[in-house]
Enzyme design. Sequence first.
Site, PDB file in Angstrom:
ATOM      1  N   SER A  80      55.165  38.838   1.694  1.00  0.00           N
ATOM      2  CA  SER A  80      53.975  38.834   2.537  1.00  0.00           C
ATOM      3  C   SER A  80      52.706  39.294   1.840  1.00  0.00           C
ATOM      4  O   SER A  80      51.610  38.953   2.270  1.00  0.00           O
ATOM      5  CB  SER A  80      54.225  39.684   3.787  1.00  0.00           C
ATOM      6  OG  SER A  80      54.730  40.949   3.428  1.00  0.00           O
ATOM      7  N   HIS A 115      57.184  34.584   6.899  1.00  0.00           N
ATOM      8  CA  HIS A 115      56.007  33.826   6.442  1.00  0.00           C
ATOM      9  C   HIS A 115      56.354  32.392   6.034  1.00  0.00           C
ATOM     10  O   HIS A 115      55.477  31.649   5.592  1.00  0.00           O
ATOM     11  CB  HIS A 115      55.328  34.544   5.279  1.00  0.00           C
ATOM     12  CG  HIS A 115      54.449  35.667   5.719  1.00  0.00           C
ATOM     13  ND1 HIS A 115      53.224  35.460   6.297  1.00  0.00           N
ATOM     14  CD2 HIS A 115      54.646  37.006   5.701  1.00  0.00           C
ATOM     15  CE1 HIS A 115      52.677  36.636   6.587  1.00  0.00           C
ATOM     16  NE2 HIS A 115      53.519  37.580   6.246  1.00  0.00           N
ATOM     17  N   LYS A 154      53.839  34.636  13.888  1.00  0.00           N
ATOM     18  CA  LYS A 154      52.901  34.163  12.862  1.00  0.00           C
ATOM     19  C   LYS A 154      52.575  32.698  13.141  1.00  0.00           C
ATOM     20  O   LYS A 154      51.805  32.410  14.057  1.00  0.00           O
ATOM     21  CB  LYS A 154      53.485  34.449  11.487  1.00  0.00           C
ATOM     22  CG  LYS A 154      53.446  35.959  11.232  1.00  0.00           C
ATOM     23  CD  LYS A 154      54.045  36.430   9.953  1.00  0.00           C
ATOM     24  CE  LYS A 154      53.790  37.933   9.814  1.00  0.00           C
ATOM     25  NZ  LYS A 154      54.903  38.671   9.248  1.00  0.00           N
TER      26      LYS A 154
HETATM   27  C1  LIG Z   1      55.328  40.003   9.651  1.00  0.00           C
HETATM   28  C2  LIG Z   1      56.660  40.180   9.028  1.00  0.00           C
HETATM   29  C3  LIG Z   1      57.743  40.632   9.772  1.00  0.00           C
HETATM   30  C4  LIG Z   1      57.582  41.121  11.182  1.00  0.00           C
HETATM   31  O1  LIG Z   1      57.343  40.099  12.073  1.00  0.00           O
HETATM   32  P1  LIG Z   1      56.704  40.434  13.507  1.00  0.00           P
HETATM   33  O2  LIG Z   1      57.152  39.317  14.345  1.00  0.00           O
HETATM   34  O3  LIG Z   1      55.230  40.518  13.306  1.00  0.00           O
HETATM   35  O4  LIG Z   1      57.280  41.752  13.929  1.00  0.00           O
HETATM   36  C5  LIG Z   1      58.983  40.673   9.175  1.00  0.00           C
HETATM   37  N1  LIG Z   1      59.145  40.302   7.883  1.00  0.00           N
HETATM   38  C6  LIG Z   1      58.121  39.874   7.133  1.00  0.00           C
HETATM   39  C7  LIG Z   1      58.363  39.461   5.727  1.00  0.00           C
HETATM   40  C8  LIG Z   1      56.847  39.804   7.679  1.00  0.00           C
HETATM   41  O5  LIG Z   1      55.826  39.407   6.922  1.00  0.00           O
END
Ligand SMILES: *Cc1c(COP(=O)(O)O)cnc(C)c1O
Length: 394
Positions: free
Chosen positions: A181, A209, A240
């Site tokens: 990320s 992602h 996301k």
């Molecule tokens: C954003 C993210 C999460 C968490 O996801 P949410 O639905 O926002 O809680 C988990 N793993 C990675 C790699 C992320 O970038």
Amino acid sequence: MNPLAYLGEQLDAWRAEGTLQRLRVLESECAPLARFDGRDVINLASNNYLGLTTHPLLLEAALEATRRYGVGSGAVRTISGTMSLHVELEEKIARFKNVEGCVVFQSGFTANAGTVSAILGPEDHIVSDALNHASIIDGCRLSRAKIHVYAHKDVAQAEEKLAAASQAGGRVLLISDGVFSMDGDIGPLPKLVELAERYGAIMMVDDAHASGVLGRNGRGTVDHFGLHGRVQIQVGTLSKAIGALGGYVCGSRDLIEFLHQRGRPFLFSTSHPPAVAATCIAAFDVLEQEPQRIGQLWENTRYFKEQLTKEGFDTGVSETPITPVMVGEAAAAHAFSAALFEEGVLATGIGFPTVPKGKARVRTIVTATHTREHLDRALEAFRRAGRKLGLLAA
Ligand SMILES: *Cc1c(COP(=O)(O)O)cnc(C)c1O
């Protein structure tokens, strides 16, 4: 005497260092051009990859579900909070991912933390990439399994750790982000899967992602690399590219049923409101029916990265729409972010502890809905702010 006085002292220290996070307040919908803190800026700081936060079909689905089913589910999933919409969404995701089953959690964070902590115990071993997401790290700690961290994407070191762990007795989990990320690089999944098979380890991938971004119609990294059937646990997010909120776990029927019994966030925290489930159902239809959004996302990514590099910025090792602009010290990254905001662009400064010391950056994410004009205006802002702060030659 204030027993919490130490918190204020720590905050003062961060303020003095210039590393205190300030929350920007979004006063409009999340869109490519958005209003933060009273100012209209080009938004390069969202994970809204496909622009689905404002998609009319998703809005309509949310409103319709709210009218029909109300605003809340009323309970945790295992008591009485499993609504037909939750089941429909899980079946839809399982078909989309071509797996036996799927369970949706309240967030990607709880999906990771809840799954790892449920399936492993103190006798077990976890082999984990150094840059894996915080929710994986927390899940590993909660499981009380022994944690073996390998250097980022270092497959040889992962193999050493796997070999040692598989000799030690107990189960072994090999876990990696699909897309990382903070750097936007892709995990070496084909090699990791081979290693997991060689050492009899469980393979788990966090595709937060990559969901909606990589693979056919956004099916994720397992699809991108053609590793179907070889990754036992795939986590994705609905927060996301999908544009709403939630996380999901895909895998065998037994894995899903086990998580129904032991996934703590599933058992002890209330399920999504109907609007969220309905929004996500509509989003998966959009992934199937509007693949041009993903095409545009990648076209915008290619253009923006190419132009930043041409200007002389260091975009690190990114291979995806997540494009960091490397700065160095955390205070400088925050100053660069502030200068960009003055120039009409929101791009977040990210420093320690989110990324290692000395590797602070401003992180950008373009979306499918940014126009070429938005991107050119953003690039002009980067030029000006970069010169002002001495990141580019004047
Ligand atoms: C954003 C993210 C999460 C968490 O996801 P949410 O639905 O926002 O809680 C988990 N793993 C990675 C790699 C992320 O970038």
